[in-house]
Structure formats: C-alpha cells, structure tokens
Design a protein around this motif. Structure first.
Motif, PDB file in Angstrom:
ATOM      1  N   UNK A   1       0.846  -1.195   0.000  1.00  9.30           N
ATOM      2  CA  UNK A   1       0.000   0.000   0.000  1.00  9.30           C
ATOM      3  C   UNK A   1       0.880   1.245   0.000  1.00  9.30           C
ATOM      4  N   UNK A   2       0.627   2.137  -0.946  1.00 12.62           N
ATOM      5  CA  UNK A   2       1.420   3.354  -1.045  1.00 12.62           C
ATOM      6  C   UNK A   2       0.980   4.373   0.010  1.00 12.62           C
ATOM      7  N   UNK A   3       1.873   5.341   0.262  1.00 13.65           N
ATOM      8  CA  UNK A   3       1.565   6.390   1.236  1.00 13.65           C
ATOM      9  C   UNK A   3       0.349   7.190   0.784  1.00 13.65           C
ATOM     10  N   UNK A   4       0.290   7.487  -0.519  1.00 10.49           N
ATOM     11  CA  UNK A   4      -0.826   8.288  -1.026  1.00 10.49           C
ATOM     12  C   UNK A   4      -2.154   7.567  -0.880  1.00 10.49           C
ATOM     13  N   UNK A   5      -2.160   6.255  -1.098  1.00 12.49           N
ATOM     14  CA  UNK A   5      -3.390   5.490  -0.919  1.00 12.49           C
ATOM     15  C   UNK A   5      -3.809   5.466   0.545  1.00 12.49           C
ATOM     16  N   UNK A   6      -2.842   5.349   1.453  1.00 12.44           N
ATOM     17  CA  UNK A   6      -3.152   5.351   2.878  1.00 12.44           C
ATOM     18  C   UNK A   6      -3.738   6.698   3.303  1.00 12.44           C
ATOM     19  N   UNK A   7      -3.170   7.766   2.779  1.00 15.57           N
ATOM     20  CA  UNK A   7      -3.714   9.096   3.067  1.00 15.57           C
ATOM     21  C   UNK A   7      -5.139   9.214   2.541  1.00 15.57           C
ATOM     22  N   UNK A   8      -5.382   8.678   1.345  1.00 16.13           N
ATOM     23  CA  UNK A   8      -6.731   8.699   0.774  1.00 16.13           C
ATOM     24  C   UNK A   8      -7.713   7.971   1.691  1.00 16.13           C
ATOM     25  N   UNK A   9      -7.321   6.807   2.192  1.00 14.88           N
ATOM     26  CA  UNK A   9      -8.205   6.048   3.086  1.00 14.88           C
ATOM     27  C   UNK A   9      -8.497   6.823   4.363  1.00 14.88           C
ATOM     28  N   UNK A  10      -7.499   7.492   4.908  1.00 16.02           N
ATOM     29  CA  UNK A  10      -7.716   8.302   6.114  1.00 16.02           C
ATOM     30  C   UNK A  10      -8.677   9.441   5.828  1.00 16.02           C
ATOM     31  N   UNK A  11      -8.526  10.051   4.661  1.00 16.77           N
ATOM     32  CA  UNK A  11      -9.428  11.147   4.278  1.00 16.77           C
ATOM     33  C   UNK A  11     -10.859  10.640   4.150  1.00 16.77           C
ATOM     34  N   UNK A  12     -11.047   9.489   3.534  1.00 20.02           N
ATOM     35  CA  UNK A  12     -12.399   8.935   3.363  1.00 20.02           C
ATOM     36  C   UNK A  12     -13.014   8.612   4.722  1.00 20.02           C
ATOM     37  N   UNK A  13     -12.232   7.993   5.617  1.00 14.32           N
ATOM     38  CA  UNK A  13     -12.738   7.687   6.959  1.00 14.32           C
ATOM     39  C   UNK A  13     -13.116   8.971   7.696  1.00 14.32           C
ATOM     40  N   UNK A  14     -12.283   9.995   7.574  1.00 17.82           N
ATOM     41  CA  UNK A  14     -12.580  11.272   8.230  1.00 17.82           C
ATOM     42  C   UNK A  14     -13.831  11.908   7.638  1.00 17.82           C
ATOM     43  N   UNK A  15     -14.011  11.798   6.326  1.00 21.70           N
ATOM     44  CA  UNK A  15     -15.209  12.335   5.680  1.00 21.70           C
ATOM     45  C   UNK A  15     -16.464  11.641   6.196  1.00 21.70           C
ATOM     46  N   UNK A  16     -16.397  10.331   6.338  1.00 16.62           N
ATOM     47  CA  UNK A  16     -17.557   9.598   6.862  1.00 16.62           C
ATOM     48  C   UNK A  16     -17.795   9.925   8.331  1.00 16.62           C
ATOM     49  N   UNK A  17     -16.712  10.198   9.070  1.00 15.38           N
ATOM     50  CA  UNK A  17     -16.874  10.640  10.463  1.00 15.38           C
ATOM     51  C   UNK A  17     -17.585  11.988  10.519  1.00 15.38           C
ATOM     52  N   UNK A  18     -17.222  12.883   9.588  1.00 17.13           N
ATOM     53  CA  UNK A  18     -17.948  14.154   9.525  1.00 17.13           C
ATOM     54  C   UNK A  18     -19.412  13.930   9.201  1.00 17.13           C
ATOM     55  N   UNK A  19     -19.686  13.041   8.277  1.00 18.70           N
ATOM     56  CA  UNK A  19     -21.062  12.732   7.904  1.00 18.70           C
ATOM     57  C   UNK A  19     -21.843  12.212   9.109  1.00 18.70           C
ATOM     58  N   UNK A  20     -21.188  11.407   9.914  1.00 14.49           N
ATOM     59  CA  UNK A  20     -21.797  10.874  11.138  1.00 14.49           C
ATOM     60  C   UNK A  20     -22.142  12.013  12.105  1.00 14.49           C
ATOM     61  N   UNK A  21     -21.203  12.934  12.320  1.00 16.99           N
ATOM     62  CA  UNK A  21     -21.493  14.079  13.208  1.00 16.99           C
ATOM     63  C   UNK A  21     -22.579  14.965  12.621  1.00 16.99           C
ATOM     64  N   UNK A  22     -22.598  15.086  11.298  1.00 20.93           N
ATOM     65  CA  UNK A  22     -23.657  15.851  10.637  1.00 20.93           C
ATOM     66  C   UNK A  22     -25.013  15.247  10.950  1.00 20.93           C
ATOM     67  N   UNK A  23     -25.086  13.917  10.990  1.00 19.23           N
ATOM     68  CA  UNK A  23     -26.344  13.247  11.269  1.00 19.23           C
ATOM     69  C   UNK A  23     -26.889  13.573  12.637  1.00 19.23           C
ATOM     70  N   UNK A  24     -26.092  13.369  13.698  1.00 16.98           N
ATOM     71  CA  UNK A  24     -26.645  13.623  15.036  1.00 16.98           C
ATOM     72  C   UNK A  24     -26.702  15.109  15.357  1.00 16.98           C
ATOM     73  N   UNK A  25     -25.892  15.912  14.682  1.00 16.42           N
ATOM     74  CA  UNK A  25     -25.951  17.355  14.902  1.00 16.42           C
ATOM     75  C   UNK A  25     -27.229  17.945  14.331  1.00 16.42           C
ATOM     76  N   UNK A  26     -27.719  17.362  13.236  1.00 14.87           N
ATOM     77  CA  UNK A  26     -28.855  17.953  12.522  1.00 14.87           C
ATOM     78  C   UNK A  26     -30.157  17.175  12.681  1.00 14.87           C
ATOM     79  N   UNK A  27     -30.181  16.146  13.530  1.00 16.00           N
ATOM     80  CA  UNK A  27     -31.435  15.427  13.766  1.00 16.00           C
ATOM     81  C   UNK A  27     -32.537  16.372  14.211  1.00 16.00           C
TER      82      UNK A  27
END
Length: 452
Positions: A1-27
């Motif tokens: 796994x390349x460094x750039x791919x690992x960074x991409x995966x971290x970004x995607x996980x962080x984006x989904x974490x934001x989406x999760x906070x968006x959900x309970x923040x805006x219920x």
C-alpha cells in the motif's frame, strides 16, 4: 500500500466521520418539534429520521456536484497536496460540529464543512485558491447568499402558515385539532428528514469525490460512484439514529414553546425550502432553515420567543465559517510542517483526542430521552391524563413514563387529589370533572386545549 493510498483512506474515513457528526448534529432540524409536542416518542423519531435520511441521500447528486466543483479550484493543486487540504478541512468541520453540539447550539454543519475547506485552501493556496464568485458558482452565490435568505424566508413562510392555521381552526374542538396536527406532524417531519438526506449527505459525497479526484481515481467530470453514495447515506443515517439530544432540546424547547399546529407549519416550511434548494443544487443550511421556521411559528402565533437563545444561535451562525476556517487552516499547517503521512497521522490523533475531551465533558451534564423536553430552569408540564401518557402523546412525556406502573401511579394520584379538592374541582384546578353524559366519561378531567 502506497503512502498516497493510505492518506486517501484516512481522508475517506474522516469524511464519513464528519457525515456521522452531521447526522446527530442535525437530527433536531427534522424531529425537534415532533418530539417537543409529543407527536413522536424520541427514539421512534430518530429511527424514522435515520431511515428517511438514508433514502434521501440517493435521490439527487446536484448538491454533491456543487461541493466538488464549485468551492475549491481543482486545477490549482492535485495529488497528496489536495488530499491534505480536504483532510484538514474535514477535521475543522468535525471539531466545530462537536463544539457546538457540546453547547447545544444548532449551528450549520454545512457551513462548518465549507469553512474548514475554505480555511485549509487559503492556508495552502492563498485567497485565489477559493472560487469566491463566478457567475452562478462560488462561495458568495452558493453559500453566503442562501445562508442570509434561508432563515428569513423560512420564518416568513412559517409565520404566515401558523397564523393561517390558527385562524382556520379557531372554532374547532381544540382536542381534535391538537390530535389531528400531531398526526400531520409525523408526515411533515418525515418530509424534512427526506429533504435533509438529499441535501446534507451529498456534501460529504462531494468531499470524497474531491479526494478521489486528487488521488487520480476519478476525473472531475466522472459520475458519482455508487459506493460513495451508499457509504455517505449509511454514515449520516447512523449519526441521525444516535440522536443529538442537546440540540433537539434547544430547538424543541429553548426557542419557542411549540404546539402541534406550529410544529406542522414549521416542518412543512422547512421541507419545502430544503427540497427546493436541493433541486437547484444549493448547499443550503438545513439548520438555519429549520430554526427560522420555528422562530416564525412563534411570531405567527404571537407566542413568547426567547430572544436570548436566538441571539446565541445567531452568534454561532456568524462564527461558524470563520472559526471552522481557522481550525482547517491550523490543521493544514500542522500537517504541512510535519509533512507526509506523519503529518496526517498527527492531525488525526489531535482530532481523536479533542473529540474524546468534548464527549467526556458532555457526560457531566447529559441530555437524553429522559430530559430532552425539559428546558433548564423551568419545570416541565405534568401530562394531561393517564391516557396521554400511555399513548406517548402528552404535553411533555419521556420514555421513562411509559410503563404501566407509572401510568397507574399517576391515575391514583390524580383521583386522590380530585377527591380532596372542594366543590368537585378537577385536579388541574381549571374545570369541573365531566359528568356521566360527557363524551369523555364520568370523573375524567378535560384535556388542556392548544394555547391559541
């Protein structure tokens, strides 16, 4: 796994974490009024909202396209540099979401995300890296203008709707009016949840699309991948089901005391405006729209508005873009100075640590289904009758009052109190008990009418 791919995966996980906070923040945007009026029990409300957010996320990608192509200049940077900008912006948005949730302030998750992205972009590329205004695109047209207009338009529409509702039903049986509008609220709140999914889930889709473009997996003209849509839909639905009780309490009880006709007017107004904005690809703040609608119901009814609470909300709105931007810029600077994967991991660790601190701080003053309808400093209303408690549609009930033992105790207490009062006055001290010919039956007190 390349460094750039690992960074991409971290970004995607962080984006989904934001989406999760968006959900309970805006219920609260969809369900605060229904919970406040007793139209839906708290847990039922958030479950229904979660399912409809999930469905709504698949209905359109117009807002996602705006986020991916109308905020940051894609040709200004690419590769890992763009990934770090997106990552820093997401971290800034998450931290602001959690901070406002901690204080129970219904600020805009959309503006937190955009503020974080804009701040990180300015730190990396300068002011020219952001599309401020370009025809129908840009920050001013797509973000700032809707932010100013949405709460004003929502307040006007809901105020007119509330005034009209009370005028039409002024000669009707208050009990039937209240019951009918509570059923109506279930439909209108569901529509808001569906609209929220079509608007807010797509913002995270747009961010992940940006990250995939930066990595080279997609080009900016490609279609939104189905797996991105599904992942974002599930994340926001899961966050919604968690229930942002602190913000639900502020919107449902803190701004205006809401009756069911007001709740229906507010939710209908919010749904119409959010769905319209999603159709035209405007990443509208659903929080500001819902708050404006609730404020408008108080004005339309002539009810008391807690302007101090509204003032705190307004301050939070004004600070969201700049402070989330500062957080995004700081996160980018830390990641950039350290450099590479190590910088991304340090910022990710900071995010986890600060999130844990805010969560632990919230446990000192927990808000959940048992006290979501109790505004601090005020006593909640006693449920009108044992029947309303049993059915979960009383004035301000909680899940804790739904047991048969609790209903039995309330009935016994009401009966004993009525017997002790002189002249056969009912336990509420307002009206005599109904006689045998009353439609309510002998010995029952009349339920409280809507506060018109």
């Amino acid at each position: 796994m390349t460094v750039e791919l690992l960074v991409l995966l971290i970004v995607i996980v962080t984006a989904l974490a934001f989406d999760f906070t968006n959900g309970f923040h805006d219920t609260a945007n969809a369900m605060a009024t229904s919970i406040a009026t007793g139209a839906l029990r708290p847990r039922v409300a958030v479950a229904l909202s979660a399912v409809l957010n999930l469905i709504g996320a698949f209905l359109s990608v117009a807002v996602a396209a705006t986020v991916a192509k109308g905020i940051v200049r894609l040709d200004g940077v690419d590769g890992q540099d763009l990934l770090i900008i997106v990552f820093a912006g997401l971290v800034g948005g998450i931290l602001w979401n959690l901070l406002t949730w901690l204080f129970g302030l219904p600020s805009s998750s959309s503006h937190a995300l955009f503020g974080g992205l804009i701040g990180a972009t300015i730190a990396a590329l300068g002011w020219s890296g952001v599309i401020w205004a370009s025809g129908s695109d840009g920050v001013l047209t797509k973000i700032v203008l809707p932010a100013v207009l949405a709460p004003i338009v929502a307040a006007l529409v809901s105020a007119i709707g509330t005034w009209g509702v009370y005028r039409i039903t002024r000669n009707s049986d208050p009990n039937k009016v209240d019951e009918g509008f509570r059923w109506g609220q279930i439909g209108s709140a569901s529509l808001v949840s569906l609209a929220h999914g079509t608007n807010d889930a797509q913002k995270t889709m747009g961010v992940i699309f940006l990250a995939l473009v930066a990595h080279g997996t997609l080009t900016k003209n490609d279609e939104m991948p189905l797996w991105v849509m599904a992942a974002c839909a599930v994340a926001i639905a899961a966050g919604t089901y968690l229930g942002g009780w602190r913000i639900i309490r502020t919107l449902g009880k803190g701004l205006v005391e809401i009756d069911s006709p007001q709740g229906l007017a507010a939710e209908s107004s919010s749904a119409a405006i959010i769905l319209t904005s999603a159709h035209f690809g405007l990443p509208l703040s659903t929080t500001q729209t819902a708050t404006g609608s609730i404020l408008g119901t108080g004005l339309g009814k002539g009810a008391e508005v807690r302007w101090s609470v509204m003032g705190r909300m307004t301050v939070a709105w004004l600070l969201t873009l700049p402070l989330a931007g500062v957080a995004g810029a700081v996160c980018w600077a830390i990641a950039h100075i350290i450099g590479g994967l190590a910088g991304v991991l340090v910022v990710f660790a900071i995010l986890i640590a600060l999130s844990a601190v805010m969560y632990l701080r919230s446990r000192r003053d927990p808000v959940d289904t048992s006290n979501v309808n109790e505004w601090p400093g005020e006593t909640s209303d006693v449920p009108d009758t044992p029947d309303t408690v049993a059915n979960g549609v009383g004035g301000e009930t909680s899940d804790a009052a739904d047991t048969p033992e609790a209903v039995s105790d309330i009935a016994k207490e009401a009966s004993t109190t009525a017997e002790k009062l002189p002249g056969g006055v009912a336990a509420d001290g307002l009206s005599p008990p109904a006689d045998a010919s009353s439609p309510q039956g002998p010995g029952t007190k009349s339920t409280r009418s809507a506060q018109v």
